[in-house]
Scaffold this active site. Structure first.
Site, short mmCIF file in Angstrom:
data_model
loop_
_atom_site.label_atom_id
_atom_site.label_comp_id
_atom_site.label_asym_id
_atom_site.label_seq_id
_atom_site.Cartn_x
_atom_site.Cartn_y
_atom_site.Cartn_z
N ASP A 310 5.44 -0.69 -6.92
CA ASP A 310 4.52 -0.75 -7.06
C ASP A 310 3.62 0.15 -7.60
O ASP A 310 4.02 1.66 -7.71
CB ASP A 310 3.64 -1.60 -5.51
N ASP A 502 3.07 -0.29 -0.73
CA ASP A 502 2.85 -0.25 0.43
C ASP A 502 1.29 -0.38 0.86
O ASP A 502 0.67 -0.46 2.16
CB ASP A 502 1.91 1.97 -0.49
#
Length: 626
Positions: A310, A502
């Site tokens: 990400d 996250d």
């Protein structure tokens, strides 16, 4: 003395075996030696029968284990009259299990330390006095007392003026961290030498330390697929050992030769090596701030070929910073920033904190607004010092200032526009900074054999391409929704795949990847629960460390297994020629067991990590020369 008694009780079968051996020695010395073969033989056969029950149950379930050899060796030595060897084989079998348990306890101490340190009570302050309450009764807003050297029970903020906190069990940071009033306190941190007051911001169940404890408890209860590799060797190793023993018996005409070979074929090294290595690897990972939810994750990490990341909060900090201020005539940079930051005090947008931090960094004083209102996702309007200040997106500011115009931005940047009293006042540019070690992390992964990289992000294509180009990432997918990320990971051809993220929006793809790694330092509970491994510190480089630990652990596990096989086969071949008596062979096999355990314990990796840390740190001489 008390510790010896506890160990003797824990491993009572070993204690009983030693007791039978000592009894035999006493009988031989007192002239009752004729009873010794009966004592040793009956006891050995009883243990063999006990082991055979479990062995038969496994076979009926279709699982052929290595206990076949152990039982056969015990029976064979009794039948040919090698009673001392039979007792030593029993000691080797039961002692091997005890050594495995002891080694496992030794290897798990970092994991167990987290569980043992979990706070049970908190000191809640009520009307100027404190009341001890169970930690589960603490609620957000409660004022708590934390005494010197006590563990912070739940997440919260510091009310007292200052203190120092040891956060090593949470973040891996070795130095105490200075905290001041208003700073965040993480549960599991150890308070310094001052008693302080704190305000709870989360319940125990939602606090950082308790979430880590839950992850550790789940991690400790797993058995890796590679641990079962030892059982895959069971059938061929058993067949080879029985054939070698049978050939030695046939060529020599002596059935004792069969027993001598089988004594050295007892499979304790295969049973012990892999479990100890994987528990050691999980312990090493925990010591490096990585909770691995099972040995199977380490095996997958050892084989990873593709790393998917990400962007926001993983490769970047996720906290944009102001990189440029472009005021219109009539305004200066500091004055424009002060107005913007004063207005942004009343905004919940992620950029608001960046503007306020930038003003604080320049020492600017913020002004309280007379009135303020926020238009969600668009901007904020505030009356400050009698002037109307509008801060937000271009279209929103354009509605309030017809003379507003767009400003040029580079890839990866975004602009915040400002109007004052209906006139365009300028723009501020912000950028989400790359993590300092993001590029090094990708280089380390490549060196470890993870040669394919990919970035998935919900950001626009231009920003995504800019970040990927800076880092050398080969594949980019922008403007992704959570379902898009899952689909992209499923279609990656080079597997296994690790996914590092996250946020809550990363939870589905973390669960879908071969190995999902959550950056859990900010308490992204959904991401942490769906991931296979959780990095407890805000450090993306631990991704490469996790892969390194996985590779080391699998390598050591397989080395230990093959060490046990190679040494056992070599000794069996020597015994087939009648050069190793059964009793001596049984004693030699104990040495093989010990060597296998010591080899597997290398997976704990304390010296290896210390050497790596020393290599990464500058020497005192080099520091002094700067």
């Amino acid at each position: 003395m008390g510790r010896v008694v506890r160990v003797a009780r824990r491993y009572w079968v070993v204690t009983l075996t030693l007791g039978v051996g000592l009894t035999g020695i006493v009988l031989a010395l007192t002239g009752a030696g004729a009873a010794v073969p009966w004592l040793f033989g009956v006891y050995a056969l009883a243990v063999a029968a006990w082991q055979a029950v479990g062995m038969i149950r496994d076979i009926l379930r279709g699982h052929w284990g290595l206990d076949v050899l152990a039982v056969t060796a015990i029976v064979a030595t009794v039948v040919v009259g090698e009673y001392i060897a039979a007792l030593i084989v029993v000691l080797m079998l039961t002692g091997g299990e005890a050594l495995e348990d002891y080694a496992g306890r030794r290897a798990k101490r970092e994991l167990d330390a987290l569980l043992a340190r979990a706070p049970q009570y908190a000191h809640r302050i009520v009307d100027d006095h404190f009341v001890d309450v169970a930690i589960d009764e603490v609620r957000p807003g409660d004022v708590l007392l934390v005494r010197p050297s006590e563990i912070v029970p739940v997440d919260g903020t510091l009310r007292s003026a200052e203190t120092s906190m040891d956060q090593s069990s949470i973040t891996g940071e070795s130095m105490p961290v200075e905290k001041r009033a208003g700073d965040e306190l993480l549960s599991g941190s150890v308070n310094g030498h001052l008693a302080v007051e704190m305000t709870a911001t989360a319940t125990a169940a939602d606090s950082q330390y308790q979430q880590i404890v839950a992850l550790v408890a789940g991690a400790a209860a797993s058995k890796a697929p590679v641990v079962r590799l030892a059982d895959r060797y069971a059938v061929p190793f058993t067949v080879f050992s029985l054939l070698l023993g049978g050939v030695a018996w046939w060529l020599s005409g002596d059935p004792v030769r069969f027993a001598e070979v089988l004594v050295l074929a007892t499979p304790c090294p295969l049973l012990i090596a892999a479990p100890v290595a994987f528990i050691g690897g999980m312990s090493r990972a925990a010591r490096n701030g990585i909770i691995v939810k099972g040995g199977g994750v380490l095996e997958q990490l050892a084989k990873v070929r593709t790393a998917v990341f990400d962007k926001t909060g993983t490769l970047t900090h996720g906290e944009p910073e102001v990189v440029a201020i472009r005021p219109e005539p009539g305004f200066d940079a500091d004055g424009l920033l002060a107005l913007v930051a004063s207005a942004e005090q009343y905004s919940s947008h992620v950029l608001a904190a960046s503007m306020i931090d930038a003003a604080a960094g320049r020492g600017l004083r913020l002004t309280e607004a007379e009135t303020a209102r926020e238009a969600a996702t668009n901007g904020v309007v505030a009356r400050i010092g009698g002037r109307e200040v509008v801060v937000g997106k271009y279209a929103y500011v354009l509605d309030h200032a017809p003379d507003a115009r767009r400003t040029d931005i580079a890839p990866g940047e975004l602009a915040v526009y400002v109007a004052v009293d209906g006139a365009f006042a300028g723009a501020l540019l912000a950028r989400d900074r790359l993590r300092d070690n993001a590029r090094d992390t990708l280089a380390r992964l490549n060196a470890l054999g993870v040669t394919h990289t990919m970035m998935l992000t919900g950001d626009g294509q231009a920003t995504a391409d800019h970040i990927a180009a800076e880092l050398g990432i080969e594949r980019v997918r922008a403007e992704c929704l959570p379902a898009d990320k899952v689909r992209e990971v499923a279609e990656v051809p080079e597997r296994p795949v690790i996914m590092v993220g996250d946020g809550v929006n990363d939870a589905p793809v973390l669960a879908a990847a071969d190995v999902g790694i959550a950056m859990g330092a900010r308490g992204a509970t959904a991401a942490s629960e769906s991931a296979d491994a959780v990095i407890l510190v805000d450090d993306v480089s631990r991704t490469a460390k996790a892969v390194e630990i996985g590779r080391d652990t699998v390598r050591i596990a397989l080395q230990s297994i093959w060490l046990g096989i190679a040494v056992s086969v070599g000794l069996m071949i020597v015994a087939a020629f009648g050069l190793i008596p059964a009793t001596a062979g049984a004693l030699l096999q104990e040495v093989v067991d010990l060597a296998t355990i010591l080899a597997a314990l290398r997976a704990i990796g304390g010296r290896r990590d210390a050497a790596a840390a020393a290599a990464a740190s500058p020497s005192p001489a080099s520091v002094a020369s700067r």
